[in-house]
Design a protein around this motif. Structure first.
Motif, PDB file in Angstrom:
ATOM      1  N   TRP A  12       0.843  -1.201   0.000  1.00 12.05           N
ATOM      2  CA  TRP A  12       0.000   0.000   0.000  1.00 12.05           C
ATOM      3  C   TRP A  12       0.877   1.248   0.000  1.00 12.05           C
ATOM      4  CZ3 TRP A  12      -5.339   1.255   1.909  1.00 12.05           C
ATOM      5  CH2 TRP A  12      -6.246   0.241   1.606  1.00 12.05           C
ATOM      6  N   LEU A  13       1.920   1.248   0.825  1.00 13.72           N
ATOM      7  CA  LEU A  13       2.819   2.397   0.891  1.00 13.72           C
ATOM      8  C   LEU A  13       3.478   2.628  -0.467  1.00 13.72           C
ATOM      9  CD1 LEU A  13       4.337   4.630   2.398  1.00 13.72           C
ATOM     10  CD2 LEU A  13       5.975   2.888   3.149  1.00 13.72           C
ATOM     11  N   ARG A  14       3.978   1.591  -1.066  1.00 13.17           N
ATOM     12  CA  ARG A  14       4.652   1.728  -2.366  1.00 13.17           C
ATOM     13  C   ARG A  14       3.682   2.215  -3.440  1.00 13.17           C
ATOM     14  NH1 ARG A  14       7.831  -2.932  -5.712  1.00 13.17           N
ATOM     15  NH2 ARG A  14       9.049  -1.511  -7.020  1.00 13.17           N
ATOM     16  N   LEU A  15       2.475   1.671  -3.443  1.00 12.06           N
ATOM     17  CA  LEU A  15       1.471   2.110  -4.409  1.00 12.06           C
ATOM     18  C   LEU A  15       1.089   3.568  -4.161  1.00 12.06           C
ATOM     19  CD1 LEU A  15      -0.346   1.348  -6.797  1.00 12.06           C
ATOM     20  CD2 LEU A  15      -2.034   0.501  -5.148  1.00 12.06           C
ATOM     21  N   ILE A  30      -7.115  -0.794  -6.329  1.00 16.39           N
ATOM     22  CA  ILE A  30      -7.429  -1.821  -5.329  1.00 16.39           C
ATOM     23  C   ILE A  30      -8.726  -2.531  -5.715  1.00 16.39           C
ATOM     24  CG2 ILE A  30      -8.064  -2.227  -2.904  1.00 16.39           C
ATOM     25  CD1 ILE A  30      -5.084  -1.625  -3.272  1.00 16.39           C
ATOM     26  N   ALA A  31      -9.726  -1.773  -6.137  1.00 22.52           N
ATOM     27  CA  ALA A  31     -11.004  -2.382  -6.542  1.00 22.52           C
ATOM     28  C   ALA A  31     -10.819  -3.298  -7.744  1.00 22.52           C
ATOM     29  CB  ALA A  31     -12.025  -1.289  -6.848  1.00 22.52           C
ATOM     30  N   ARG A  32      -9.991  -2.892  -8.680  1.00 22.58           N
ATOM     31  CA  ARG A  32      -9.811  -3.676  -9.907  1.00 22.58           C
ATOM     32  C   ARG A  32      -8.966  -4.923  -9.695  1.00 22.58           C
ATOM     33  NH1 ARG A  32      -7.549  -1.488 -15.732  1.00 22.58           N
ATOM     34  NH2 ARG A  32      -7.582  -3.523 -16.757  1.00 22.58           N
ATOM     35  N   PHE A  33      -7.881  -4.795  -8.918  1.00 17.36           N
ATOM     36  CA  PHE A  33      -6.934  -5.904  -8.795  1.00 17.36           C
ATOM     37  C   PHE A  33      -7.004  -6.642  -7.466  1.00 17.36           C
ATOM     38  CE2 PHE A  33      -5.031  -3.033 -11.964  1.00 17.36           C
ATOM     39  CZ  PHE A  33      -5.066  -3.900 -13.050  1.00 17.36           C
ATOM     40  N   GLY A  34      -7.752  -6.120  -6.495  1.00 13.81           N
ATOM     41  CA  GLY A  34      -7.969  -6.830  -5.242  1.00 13.81           C
ATOM     42  C   GLY A  34      -6.946  -6.581  -4.156  1.00 13.81           C
ATOM     43  N   SER A  35      -5.765  -6.149  -4.526  1.00 12.85           N
ATOM     44  CA  SER A  35      -4.734  -5.863  -3.527  1.00 12.85           C
ATOM     45  C   SER A  35      -3.720  -4.894  -4.125  1.00 12.85           C
ATOM     46  CB  SER A  35      -4.010  -7.145  -3.089  1.00 12.85           C
ATOM     47  OG  SER A  35      -3.176  -7.624  -4.134  1.00 12.85           O
ATOM     48  N   ALA A  36      -2.975  -4.246  -3.234  1.00 12.18           N
ATOM     49  CA  ALA A  36      -1.934  -3.329  -3.703  1.00 12.18           C
ATOM     50  C   ALA A  36      -0.811  -4.098  -4.380  1.00 12.18           C
ATOM     51  CB  ALA A  36      -1.392  -2.501  -2.538  1.00 12.18           C
ATOM     52  N   ALA A  79      -4.064   1.983   7.438  1.00 12.30           N
ATOM     53  CA  ALA A  79      -4.659   2.034   6.099  1.00 12.30           C
ATOM     54  C   ALA A  79      -6.121   2.472   6.181  1.00 12.30           C
ATOM     55  CB  ALA A  79      -4.568   0.664   5.432  1.00 12.30           C
ATOM     56  N   SER A  80      -6.593   3.078   5.113  1.00 18.80           N
ATOM     57  CA  SER A  80      -7.958   3.617   5.084  1.00 18.80           C
ATOM     58  C   SER A  80      -9.031   2.532   5.217  1.00 18.80           C
ATOM     59  CB  SER A  80      -8.192   4.411   3.800  1.00 18.80           C
ATOM     60  OG  SER A  80      -7.988   3.593   2.666  1.00 18.80           O
ATOM     61  N   CYS A  81      -8.667   1.279   5.016  1.00 22.14           N
ATOM     62  CA  CYS A  81      -9.634   0.185   5.131  1.00 22.14           C
ATOM     63  C   CYS A  81      -9.682  -0.408   6.539  1.00 22.14           C
ATOM     64  CB  CYS A  81      -9.308  -0.911   4.117  1.00 22.14           C
ATOM     65  SG  CYS A  81      -7.720  -1.713   4.431  1.00 22.14           S
ATOM     66  N   GLU A  82      -8.895   0.119   7.461  1.00 22.23           N
ATOM     67  CA  GLU A  82      -8.796  -0.467   8.794  1.00 22.23           C
ATOM     68  C   GLU A  82      -9.632   0.283   9.825  1.00 22.23           C
ATOM     69  OE1 GLU A  82      -4.577  -2.631   8.961  1.00 22.23           O
ATOM     70  OE2 GLU A  82      -4.417  -0.455   8.785  1.00 22.23           O
ATOM     71  N   ALA A  83     -10.016  -0.426  10.859  1.00 20.07           N
ATOM     72  CA  ALA A  83     -10.917   0.117  11.880  1.00 20.07           C
ATOM     73  C   ALA A  83     -10.319   1.322  12.627  1.00 20.07           C
ATOM     74  CB  ALA A  83     -11.282  -0.982  12.880  1.00 20.07           C
ATOM     75  N   PRO A  96      -7.032   9.548   2.016  1.00 18.17           N
ATOM     76  CA  PRO A  96      -5.627   9.168   1.864  1.00 18.17           C
ATOM     77  C   PRO A  96      -5.492   7.679   2.174  1.00 18.17           C
ATOM     78  CG  PRO A  96      -5.842  11.151   3.204  1.00 18.17           C
ATOM     79  CD  PRO A  96      -7.224  10.626   2.981  1.00 18.17           C
ATOM     80  N   PRO A  97      -4.817   6.922   1.324  1.00 16.02           N
ATOM     81  CA  PRO A  97      -4.736   5.468   1.540  1.00 16.02           C
ATOM     82  C   PRO A  97      -4.110   5.078   2.869  1.00 16.02           C
ATOM     83  CG  PRO A  97      -3.924   6.039  -0.643  1.00 16.02           C
ATOM     84  CD  PRO A  97      -4.152   7.329   0.090  1.00 16.02           C
ATOM     85  N   LEU A  98      -3.101   5.814   3.294  1.00 18.20           N
ATOM     86  CA  LEU A  98      -2.387   5.516   4.530  1.00 18.20           C
ATOM     87  C   LEU A  98      -2.125   6.803   5.285  1.00 18.20           C
ATOM     88  CD1 LEU A  98       0.479   3.222   3.192  1.00 18.20           C
ATOM     89  CD2 LEU A  98      -1.281   2.496   4.784  1.00 18.20           C
ATOM     90  N   ILE A  99      -2.123   6.696   6.595  1.00 20.56           N
ATOM     91  CA  ILE A  99      -1.611   7.786   7.419  1.00 20.56           C
ATOM     92  C   ILE A  99      -0.554   7.195   8.344  1.00 20.56           C
ATOM     93  CG2 ILE A  99      -3.664   9.255   7.297  1.00 20.56           C
ATOM     94  CD1 ILE A  99      -4.377   8.260  10.138  1.00 20.56           C
ATOM     95  N   SER A 100       0.428   7.988   8.662  1.00 23.84           N
ATOM     96  CA  SER A 100       1.453   7.599   9.627  1.00 23.84           C
ATOM     97  C   SER A 100       1.073   8.219  10.953  1.00 23.84           C
ATOM     98  CB  SER A 100       2.822   8.120   9.188  1.00 23.84           C
ATOM     99  OG  SER A 100       3.168   7.580   7.937  1.00 23.84           O
ATOM    100  N   VAL A 101       1.139   7.441  12.007  1.00 26.79           N
ATOM    101  CA  VAL A 101       0.682   7.911  13.312  1.00 26.79           C
ATOM    102  C   VAL A 101       1.781   7.726  14.350  1.00 26.79           C
ATOM    103  CG1 VAL A 101      -1.059   7.602  15.104  1.00 26.79           C
ATOM    104  CG2 VAL A 101      -1.692   7.290  12.724  1.00 26.79           C
TER     105      VAL A 101
END
Length: 180
Positions: A12-15, A30-36, A79-83, A96-101
């Motif tokens: 995800w980070l690389r993408l 992600i929707a088209r290929f299923g994973s990063a 990641a944006s898909c996580e709780a 944003p796909p990812l945030i650093s915390v």
């Protein structure tokens, strides 16, 4: 969705760091290929078909260095898909796909308010931003600022006096702290 594996989170980070791949394109891939990981495998072919002559994926070692630097500071990526991803950001059409915390990620579950404004702010405006941020922090809101000088800095200073703050900076890094 369950948490991503470390390998998929790194993908995800690389993408996300790939040139011309913003949040909308990221979601579409992600929707088209299923994973990063699968999207990264297909991107060079897609770019070539689309006329991209000089397409280059970000170097994995650069992403690894970013990942390791964050881990060394005690941070992590969400990641944006996580709780744990902030509800307000998740509500965007293309978050944003990812945030650093760094800091206290439990604060991401609290209600947040952003205070941003002019970098070259008057003394009165800075005083007002400081007071507003302090009161909102005492009311239990997490105050988010960009940490630029001026209004952002005043909001940061005010919110650390008694509430919570989240400062966003370059490359989507966020530091969360209980008031000091």
């Amino acid at each position: 969705m369950p948490p991503l594996s470390n390998n998929e989170r790194r993908a995800w980070l690389r993408l996300a760091r790939t040139e011309h791949v913003g949040p909308v394109t990221f979601q579409s891939l992600i929707a088209r290929f299923g994973s990063a990981g699968a999207a990264l495998e297909e991107l060079p072919r897609l770019a070539q078909r689309g006329g991209g002559k000089n397409f280059v994926l970000p170097d994995q070692s650069d992403c690894d260095r970013e990942w390791e630097a964050l881990a060394k500071l005690g941070g992590r990526m969400i990641a944006s898909c996580e709780a744990d991803y902030p509800r307000g950001l998740a509500a965007l059409d293309a978050p944003p796909p990812l945030i650093s915390v760094l800091g206290h990620p439990h604060l991401l579950r609290k209600e947040m308010i952003a205070i941003v404004g002019a970098r070259n702010a008057s003394a009165l405006a800075r005083k007002f931003a400081d007071m507003l941020a302090r009161e909102l922090g005492f009311a239990g809101l997490v105050v988010v600022s960009g940490l630029a000088r001026g209004i952002d800095a005043a909001a940061h200073e005010g919110s650390t006096g008694g509430g919570y703050y989240c400062r966003g900076g370059r490359r989507r890094r966020h530091h969360l702290s209980a008031g000091e």
